[in-house]
Design a protein around this motif. Structure first.
Motif, PDB file in Angstrom:
ATOM      1  N   SER A   1      38.211  41.011  43.416  1.00 27.29           N
ATOM      2  CA  SER A   1      39.094  39.827  43.449  1.00 27.29           C
ATOM      3  C   SER A   1      38.336  38.556  43.827  1.00 27.29           C
ATOM      4  N   TYR A   2      37.134  38.411  43.300  1.00 27.46           N
ATOM      5  CA  TYR A   2      36.239  37.307  43.683  1.00 27.46           C
ATOM      6  C   TYR A   2      36.353  36.100  42.759  1.00 27.46           C
ATOM      7  N   PHE A   3      36.689  36.343  41.500  1.00 31.53           N
ATOM      8  CA  PHE A   3      36.625  35.277  40.497  1.00 31.53           C
ATOM      9  C   PHE A   3      38.001  34.747  40.124  1.00 31.53           C
ATOM     10  N   ASP A   4      38.001  33.452  39.759  1.00 35.80           N
ATOM     11  CA  ASP A   4      39.217  32.799  39.281  1.00 35.80           C
ATOM     12  C   ASP A   4      39.375  32.933  37.771  1.00 35.80           C
ATOM     13  N   ALA A   5      38.277  33.252  37.094  1.00 32.05           N
ATOM     14  CA  ALA A   5      38.315  33.428  35.640  1.00 32.05           C
ATOM     15  C   ALA A   5      37.164  34.335  35.223  1.00 32.05           C
ATOM     16  N   ILE A   6      37.359  35.006  34.115  1.00 34.71           N
ATOM     17  CA  ILE A   6      36.301  35.803  33.495  1.00 34.71           C
ATOM     18  C   ILE A   6      36.371  35.556  32.000  1.00 34.71           C
TER      19      ILE A   6
ATOM     20  N   TYR B   1      34.422  49.758  31.233  1.00 38.53           N
ATOM     21  CA  TYR B   1      33.761  48.489  31.551  1.00 38.53           C
ATOM     22  C   TYR B   1      34.782  47.364  31.732  1.00 38.53           C
ATOM     23  N   HIS B   2      35.774  47.318  30.876  1.00 38.79           N
ATOM     24  CA  HIS B   2      36.807  46.289  31.011  1.00 38.79           C
ATOM     25  C   HIS B   2      37.557  46.444  32.339  1.00 38.79           C
ATOM     26  N   LYS B   3      37.820  47.678  32.722  1.00 34.32           N
ATOM     27  CA  LYS B   3      38.497  47.928  34.002  1.00 34.32           C
ATOM     28  C   LYS B   3      37.623  47.490  35.170  1.00 34.32           C
ATOM     29  N   LYS B   4      36.341  47.811  35.110  1.00 34.90           N
ATOM     30  CA  LYS B   4      35.420  47.417  36.174  1.00 34.90           C
ATOM     31  C   LYS B   4      35.367  45.897  36.311  1.00 34.90           C
ATOM     32  N   LEU B   5      35.243  45.204  35.191  1.00 37.28           N
ATOM     33  CA  LEU B   5      35.123  43.753  35.238  1.00 37.28           C
ATOM     34  C   LEU B   5      36.425  43.087  35.670  1.00 37.28           C
ATOM     35  N   SER B   6      37.564  43.606  35.216  1.00 33.73           N
ATOM     36  CA  SER B   6      38.837  42.979  35.583  1.00 33.73           C
ATOM     37  C   SER B   6      39.114  43.121  37.080  1.00 33.73           C
TER      38      SER B   6
ATOM     39  N   GLY C   1      46.349  36.328  39.477  1.00 28.97           N
ATOM     40  CA  GLY C   1      46.543  34.942  39.052  1.00 28.97           C
ATOM     41  C   GLY C   1      45.331  34.363  38.352  1.00 28.97           C
ATOM     42  N   GLY C   2      44.232  35.140  38.291  1.00 31.22           N
ATOM     43  CA  GLY C   2      43.025  34.695  37.609  1.00 31.22           C
ATOM     44  C   GLY C   2      43.162  34.805  36.098  1.00 31.22           C
ATOM     45  N   PHE C   3      42.301  34.093  35.391  1.00 31.57           N
ATOM     46  CA  PHE C   3      42.416  33.968  33.938  1.00 31.57           C
ATOM     47  C   PHE C   3      41.382  34.821  33.205  1.00 31.57           C
ATOM     48  N   LEU C   4      41.841  35.452  32.147  1.00 27.81           N
ATOM     49  CA  LEU C   4      40.984  36.171  31.211  1.00 27.81           C
ATOM     50  C   LEU C   4      40.950  35.380  29.910  1.00 27.81           C
ATOM     51  N   ILE C   5      39.725  35.050  29.462  1.00 32.18           N
ATOM     52  CA  ILE C   5      39.530  34.356  28.188  1.00 32.18           C
ATOM     53  C   ILE C   5      38.618  35.238  27.343  1.00 32.18           C
TER      54      ILE C   5
END
Length: 202
Positions: free
Chosen positions: A95-100, A115-120, A126-130
């Motif tokens: 839970s470190y990033f505001d966006a990935i 990998y997607h689970k690890k990165l998310s 409330g963070g954004f995925l682009i």
């Protein structure tokens, strides 16, 4: 020298110095914070985000990619935290990033969901995925245009419903497949079939 080191060791920025257009359109409307760029290559997207005021973190397995990214950051007057690591090794706080941001970040089919689970997990609620990546229908464009880019293995190309399932704990603001004309350096040139996602972590 592996494939990516060989590609990135070319004098030119092989995917250009400008950011991906979909990423650009989304980032300019968001308040800056911490953002992560997996498999960032030569740094075009990371440097763009840093110029907008984001605190930028990136990683890639290619040392040659990092060299290009560091050079681009230096000439752009910004700094980025860029690690040379593969996805198996990389580790950030939960839970470190505001966006990935995923920009043509393709993984083997048997590893993709993991990998997607690890990165998310590194993204705040409330963070954004682009995300913009090639769809399975992109194979048709590759056949007609070798410079269209993307993996030649259909299992590494994306299916919209599979990707939505990978990120099931997200609220999808946009999730669609479309055709677009790419002008990104030497290897993303011409019409492409892509999947675009803009989502918020629940």
């Amino acid at each position: 020298m592996d494939f990516w080191d060989q590609r990135y060791s070319q004098p030119d920025f092989v995917y250009g110095k400008k950011p991906n257009e979909y990423l650009k359109a989304k980032l300019v409307d968001l308040s800056s914070g911490r953002i992560l760029f997996p498999a960032e290559g030569e740094g075009r997207n990371a440097v763009f985000a840093a110029k907008l005021g984001w605190d930028v973190f990136a990683f890639d397995s290619s040392i040659e990619g990092k060299k290009k990214a560091d050079s681009l950051a230096l000439t752009s007057g910004v700094s980025i935290d860029y690690r040379v690591e593969g996805l198996e090794q990389v580790d950030y706080p939960a839970s470190y990033f505001d966006a990935i941001a995923f920009s043509y970040t393709h993984f083997p089919e048997d590893k993709r969901k993991l990998y997607h689970k690890k990165l998310s997990a590194y993204l705040k609620k409330g963070g954004f995925l682009i995300l913009e990546c090639f769809s399975k229908n992109h194979l048709n464009f590759q056949k007609n245009n070798p410079n269209a880019g993307g993996p030649k293995d259909v299992t590494m190309l994306f299916d919209l419903e599979e990707i939505k399932n990978d990120f099931a704990d997200f609220d999808f603001k946009e999730a669609y497949e479309t055709e677009t004309d790419l002008e990104e350096g030497l290897y993303h040139v011409g019409t492409a079939s892509v999947i675009r996602i803009f989502a918020v972590k629940k």
